[in-house]
Design a protein around this motif. Structure first.
Motif, PDB file in Angstrom:
ATOM      1  N   ASP B  70       0.796  -0.956   0.002  1.00 49.47           N
ATOM      2  CA  ASP B  70      -0.100  -0.148  -0.060  1.00 49.47           C
ATOM      3  C   ASP B  70       0.990   1.291  -0.183  1.00 49.47           C
ATOM      4  OD1 ASP B  70       0.860  -0.713   2.403  1.00 49.47           O
ATOM      5  OD2 ASP B  70      -1.100  -0.219   3.467  1.00 49.47           O
ATOM      6  N   ARG B  71       2.145   1.056   0.750  1.00 52.54           N
ATOM      7  CA  ARG B  71       2.973   2.348   0.767  1.00 52.54           C
ATOM      8  C   ARG B  71       3.419   2.624  -0.696  1.00 52.54           C
ATOM      9  NH1 ARG B  71       5.126   3.687   5.331  1.00 52.54           N
ATOM     10  NH2 ARG B  71       5.942   5.443   3.880  1.00 52.54           N
ATOM     11  N   ILE B  72       3.891   1.525  -1.517  1.00 54.16           N
ATOM     12  CA  ILE B  72       4.466   1.764  -2.819  1.00 54.16           C
ATOM     13  C   ILE B  72       3.521   2.560  -3.752  1.00 54.16           C
ATOM     14  CG2 ILE B  72       5.095   0.340  -4.763  1.00 54.16           C
ATOM     15  CD1 ILE B  72       6.382  -1.881  -2.976  1.00 54.16           C
ATOM     16  N   VAL B  73       2.005   1.856  -3.911  1.00 54.34           N
ATOM     17  CA  VAL B  73       1.095   2.380  -4.408  1.00 54.34           C
ATOM     18  C   VAL B  73       1.016   3.990  -4.144  1.00 54.34           C
ATOM     19  CG1 VAL B  73      -1.410   2.920  -4.626  1.00 54.34           C
ATOM     20  CG2 VAL B  73      -0.365   0.524  -4.587  1.00 54.34           C
ATOM     21  N   GLU B  74       1.119   4.303  -3.014  1.00 54.03           N
ATOM     22  CA  GLU B  74       1.164   5.862  -2.397  1.00 54.03           C
ATOM     23  C   GLU B  74       2.397   6.583  -2.928  1.00 54.03           C
ATOM     24  OE1 GLU B  74      -0.478   5.110   2.052  1.00 54.03           O
ATOM     25  OE2 GLU B  74       0.991   6.432   1.959  1.00 54.03           O
ATOM     26  N   THR B  75       3.418   6.002  -2.838  1.00 59.26           N
ATOM     27  CA  THR B  75       4.846   6.457  -3.378  1.00 59.26           C
ATOM     28  C   THR B  75       4.806   6.858  -4.872  1.00 59.26           C
ATOM     29  OG1 THR B  75       5.960   5.497  -1.630  1.00 59.26           O
ATOM     30  CG2 THR B  75       7.381   6.367  -3.165  1.00 59.26           C
ATOM     31  N   LEU B  76       4.228   5.754  -5.560  1.00 58.54           N
ATOM     32  CA  LEU B  76       4.349   6.065  -7.043  1.00 58.54           C
ATOM     33  C   LEU B  76       3.358   7.115  -7.246  1.00 58.54           C
ATOM     34  CD1 LEU B  76       3.926   2.134  -8.049  1.00 58.54           C
ATOM     35  CD2 LEU B  76       5.850   3.797  -8.797  1.00 58.54           C
ATOM     36  N   GLY B  77       2.275   7.395  -6.589  1.00 58.72           N
ATOM     37  CA  GLY B  77       1.280   8.498  -7.021  1.00 58.72           C
ATOM     38  C   GLY B  77       2.308   9.833  -6.540  1.00 58.72           C
ATOM     39  N   TRP B  78       2.870   9.760  -5.578  1.00 57.52           N
ATOM     40  CA  TRP B  78       3.693  11.055  -5.063  1.00 57.52           C
ATOM     41  C   TRP B  78       4.876  11.136  -6.190  1.00 57.52           C
ATOM     42  CZ3 TRP B  78       8.755  12.479  -4.077  1.00 57.52           C
ATOM     43  CH2 TRP B  78       8.932  13.609  -3.670  1.00 57.52           C
ATOM     44  N   LEU B  79       5.447  10.266  -6.701  1.00 55.97           N
ATOM     45  CA  LEU B  79       6.376  10.419  -7.769  1.00 55.97           C
ATOM     46  C   LEU B  79       5.952  10.946  -9.216  1.00 55.97           C
ATOM     47  CD1 LEU B  79       8.689   7.222  -6.876  1.00 55.97           C
ATOM     48  CD2 LEU B  79       9.601   9.501  -6.849  1.00 55.97           C
ATOM     49  N   GLY B  80       4.372  10.700  -9.292  1.00 57.76           N
ATOM     50  CA  GLY B  80       3.835  11.094 -10.403  1.00 57.76           C
ATOM     51  C   GLY B  80       4.562  12.044 -11.470  1.00 57.76           C
ATOM     52  N   THR B  81       4.469  13.207 -11.038  1.00 61.74           N
ATOM     53  CA  THR B  81       5.053  14.236 -11.871  1.00 61.74           C
ATOM     54  C   THR B  81       6.581  14.567 -11.331  1.00 61.74           C
ATOM     55  OG1 THR B  81       3.983  16.023 -10.526  1.00 61.74           O
ATOM     56  CG2 THR B  81       3.023  15.312 -12.514  1.00 61.74           C
ATOM     57  N   ARG B  82       6.957  14.214 -10.229  1.00 61.87           N
ATOM     58  CA  ARG B  82       8.197  14.573  -9.482  1.00 61.87           C
ATOM     59  C   ARG B  82       9.468  13.633 -10.265  1.00 61.87           C
ATOM     60  NH1 ARG B  82       4.561  14.953  -5.465  1.00 61.87           N
ATOM     61  NH2 ARG B  82       4.472  16.769  -4.384  1.00 61.87           N
ATOM     62  N   ALA B  83       9.199  12.551 -10.418  1.00 63.84           N
ATOM     63  CA  ALA B  83      10.300  11.608 -11.135  1.00 63.84           C
ATOM     64  C   ALA B  83      10.815  11.995 -12.224  1.00 63.84           C
ATOM     65  CB  ALA B  83      10.094  10.129 -11.117  1.00 63.84           C
ATOM     66  N   ARG B  84      11.995  12.086 -12.654  1.00 62.96           N
ATOM     67  CA  ARG B  84      12.773  12.483 -13.943  1.00 62.96           C
ATOM     68  C   ARG B  84      12.439  11.392 -15.092  1.00 62.96           C
ATOM     69  NH1 ARG B  84      18.307  13.359 -13.362  1.00 62.96           N
ATOM     70  NH2 ARG B  84      18.277  11.484 -12.047  1.00 62.96           N
ATOM     71  N   PRO B 218       2.625 -11.351  11.061  1.00 61.14           N
ATOM     72  CA  PRO B 218       1.726 -10.349  11.536  1.00 61.14           C
ATOM     73  C   PRO B 218       0.735 -10.018  10.637  1.00 61.14           C
ATOM     74  CG  PRO B 218       3.804  -9.160  11.291  1.00 61.14           C
ATOM     75  CD  PRO B 218       4.087 -10.828  10.722  1.00 61.14           C
ATOM     76  N   ALA B 219      -0.405  -9.385  10.843  1.00 58.37           N
ATOM     77  CA  ALA B 219      -1.551  -8.979   9.825  1.00 58.37           C
ATOM     78  C   ALA B 219      -1.019  -7.808   9.223  1.00 58.37           C
ATOM     79  CB  ALA B 219      -2.651  -8.538  10.430  1.00 58.37           C
ATOM     80  N   GLU B 220      -0.240  -6.904   9.745  1.00 60.93           N
ATOM     81  CA  GLU B 220       0.398  -5.546   9.001  1.00 60.93           C
ATOM     82  C   GLU B 220       1.321  -6.005   8.099  1.00 60.93           C
ATOM     83  OE1 GLU B 220       2.414  -5.338  12.671  1.00 60.93           O
ATOM     84  OE2 GLU B 220       4.254  -4.325  11.794  1.00 60.93           O
ATOM     85  N   LEU B 221       1.867  -7.194   8.026  1.00 64.35           N
ATOM     86  CA  LEU B 221       2.591  -7.580   6.727  1.00 64.35           C
ATOM     87  C   LEU B 221       1.564  -7.987   5.431  1.00 64.35           C
ATOM     88  CD1 LEU B 221       5.702  -7.618   6.384  1.00 64.35           C
ATOM     89  CD2 LEU B 221       5.278 -10.260   6.579  1.00 64.35           C
ATOM     90  N   TRP B 222       0.561  -8.594   6.044  1.00 64.98           N
ATOM     91  CA  TRP B 222      -0.187  -9.318   4.932  1.00 64.98           C
ATOM     92  C   TRP B 222      -1.457  -8.496   4.318  1.00 64.98           C
ATOM     93  CZ3 TRP B 222       0.732 -13.229   1.699  1.00 64.98           C
ATOM     94  CH2 TRP B 222       1.976 -13.843   2.084  1.00 64.98           C
ATOM     95  N   SER B 223      -1.798  -7.523   5.192  1.00 64.82           N
ATOM     96  CA  SER B 223      -3.128  -7.211   4.643  1.00 64.82           C
ATOM     97  C   SER B 223      -3.117  -6.403   3.695  1.00 64.82           C
ATOM     98  CB  SER B 223      -3.799  -6.157   5.944  1.00 64.82           C
ATOM     99  OG  SER B 223      -2.775  -5.022   6.198  1.00 64.82           O
ATOM    100  N   SER B 224      -2.170  -5.463   3.081  1.00 68.28           N
ATOM    101  CA  SER B 224      -2.002  -4.732   2.000  1.00 68.28           C
ATOM    102  C   SER B 224      -1.758  -5.954   0.706  1.00 68.28           C
ATOM    103  CB  SER B 224      -1.323  -3.548   1.676  1.00 68.28           C
ATOM    104  OG  SER B 224       0.178  -3.988   1.828  1.00 68.28           O
ATOM    105  N   ILE B 225      -1.101  -6.796   1.035  1.00 66.76           N
ATOM    106  CA  ILE B 225      -0.822  -8.033   0.189  1.00 66.76           C
ATOM    107  C   ILE B 225      -2.216  -8.562  -0.203  1.00 66.76           C
ATOM    108  CG2 ILE B 225       0.476 -10.120  -0.645  1.00 66.76           C
ATOM    109  CD1 ILE B 225       2.488  -9.308   1.493  1.00 66.76           C
ATOM    110  N   LEU B 226      -2.901  -8.876   0.736  1.00 59.39           N
ATOM    111  CA  LEU B 226      -4.161  -9.803   0.481  1.00 59.39           C
ATOM    112  C   LEU B 226      -5.222  -8.637  -0.231  1.00 59.39           C
ATOM    113  CD1 LEU B 226      -3.998 -11.920   3.534  1.00 59.39           C
ATOM    114  CD2 LEU B 226      -3.606 -12.776   1.429  1.00 59.39           C
ATOM    115  N   ALA B 227      -5.106  -7.546   0.230  1.00 54.41           N
ATOM    116  CA  ALA B 227      -6.325  -6.439  -0.119  1.00 54.41           C
ATOM    117  C   ALA B 227      -6.146  -6.347  -1.743  1.00 54.41           C
ATOM    118  CB  ALA B 227      -6.216  -5.370   0.541  1.00 54.41           C
ATOM    119  N   THR B 228      -4.720  -6.323  -2.180  1.00 55.73           N
ATOM    120  CA  THR B 228      -4.483  -5.855  -3.592  1.00 55.73           C
ATOM    121  C   THR B 228      -4.750  -7.342  -4.444  1.00 55.73           C
ATOM    122  OG1 THR B 228      -2.130  -6.091  -3.094  1.00 55.73           O
ATOM    123  CG2 THR B 228      -3.218  -3.918  -3.126  1.00 55.73           C
TER     124      THR B 228
END
Lengths: 278, 278
Positions: B70-84, B218-228
């Motif tokens: 889920d954090r990778i998805v967020e980071t990609l959104g942030w990088l949208g116009t910023r990455a060269r 732990p669930a925190e490791l798996w919840s975003s894997i399984l949700a996607t």
């Protein structure tokens, strides 16, 4: 105790021979088994001489049955009138109710059922280990006869943690802790075997190896165990199907935290040294 | 390639840093992570300096996203116009369809999704290992951009076995080989946690430890894997429920040989070196 007879010189039987020898037993250890198993048992020192069932019944103070469950049941029938009153018979079978029932056929000898919670991935007397039972639970299921003190001391001498349970209690517990995990692994591997995805063999991690290790076990090892504990195992499978349905619903609801939490706590508790139940 | 930025300096991110260093990469390795993770990454040599996301976007030739899905998805959104435009972005997330979709937000930079089939029971940069990827499958899921040759050589240089798949194909496969085994283990441990049998904690063997190892996660490791990967995982759970029902029927019918045979054959095939599917 002067003479011990081990019937079935496989991993468990041969390890028992090595273990009591290491613990100081200096009497005869007779081995009743196939020619190849007897040879391996003699070579490793797990037994001191080959014997027939007749010789074992005539000479042994302790007869240790380490055969598959269905063979133990047969052997107890055979021993019925042949075993002497002075002899203690015990076994190392993975289920206990059917075996304790079959021991009702013993006219003279005493019987105490047993199940050492010990094993290895490899089989046979070649893999025997004098320390196989050390620090492992060794369940005894006495019924008509109490556990003789010298037998208990023998087991404690090889490092086992002896605990007494009723045979029915034992079988209901191992249905959950041993037989169910086996079938859960087998079902997972059987499902993946039937999936038509060419990349399954490449795209997996160590988790799948963990979860399919038990699936390597052959049916011949398990069929008589499961057949003699069928009602308990079916009940465990029904509980497990329900658990899978609950996980499925939790996944749908994005609500996996509670079930992961309970599972992780239980898995961690199993790994605590000297864990003794909840 | 002069500068690599690792975003998320945990086990995978830090191991990637150590691995490319060991393979001869001599440029800067920027680490974008929590203060503690950056400190551990600097201490082990996995990264050469701490950086902000802004600095990483401005300087890196390769941005390696090793965060939770889920954090990778967020980071990609942030990088949208910023990455060269000169920057290649890749990731190490356990599911690929959602991430490849999120990478559509990148205006200028190239993106190639990735999933190293590598891991460990312990987490964090402290557990990092320069050989973590050696001889392990490393899935790439190129979509809008082909895999750049220098990036492929970098992965081969750290010992990974690179294979290309479609993101959807990857996700359907790991649903069976990774996500299903996790849930099978979690369901087993959760069931046993709820059983009111005091002897469960004593009367079990190494098989139960194998089968509950994944349940420690732990669930925190798996919840975003399984949700996607929800639809694929639910389909796998349905197939598995069917497999459990078939095992139950085979047990009732004393006819376990076929299913044990198929399962054992599959489990053995996974253990052959260089196994490449059926």
């Amino acid at each position: 105790m002067q003479t011990v007879a081990i019937v079935g010189v496989g991993l468990i039987g041969a390890s028992f021979g090595l273990a009591i020898r290491k613990a100081g037993f200096s009497g005869n250890i007779l081995g009743v088994s196939s020619a190849a198993a007897v040879e391996a048992g003699l070579a490793t020192g797990a037994i001191s001489e080959a014997a027939t069932m007749e010789e074992a019944a005539a000479q042994a103070d302790l007869i240790y049955l380490a055969q598959p469950v269905d063979r133990i049941v047969e052997t107890l029938g055979w021993l019925g009138t042949r075993a002497r009153p002075e002899t203690l018979i015990t076994d190392a079978g993975s289920t206990k109710t059917a075996i304790v029932g079959a021991a009702g056929a013993l006219r003279h000898a005493s019987f105490v059922g047993g199940h050492p919670m010990a094993g290895k991935e490899t089989r046979g007397a070649q893999s025997a280990d004098a320390d196989l039972f050390r620090n492992r639970t060794y369940v005894l299921t006495p019924q008509r006869h109490p556990v003789p003190e010298d037998f208990r001391r023998l087991l404690e001498g090889i490092g086992a943690r002896v605990m007494e349970m009723r045979a029915e209690e034992h079988d209901a517990t191992v249905a959950l802790t041993s037989h169910l995990p086996q079938l859960v692994s087998t079902a997972l591997a059987a499902l993946l075997a039937g999936e038509n995805r060419p990349d399954i063999g490449n795209v997996f991690g160590s988790g799948l190896l963990d979860m399919t290790r038990l699936a390597l076990s052959p049916a011949e090892l398990w069929s008589s165990i499961l057949a003699t504990n069928k009602a308990n195992v079916i009940q465990s499978l029904d509980g497990y199907a329900q658990a899978i349905a609950e996980v499925r619903q939790a996944l749908k609801d994005d609500d996996l935290e509670a079930v992961f939490g309970r599972a992780a706590e239980f898995a961690a508790s199993l790994r605590k040294p000297n864990y003794r139940g909840k």
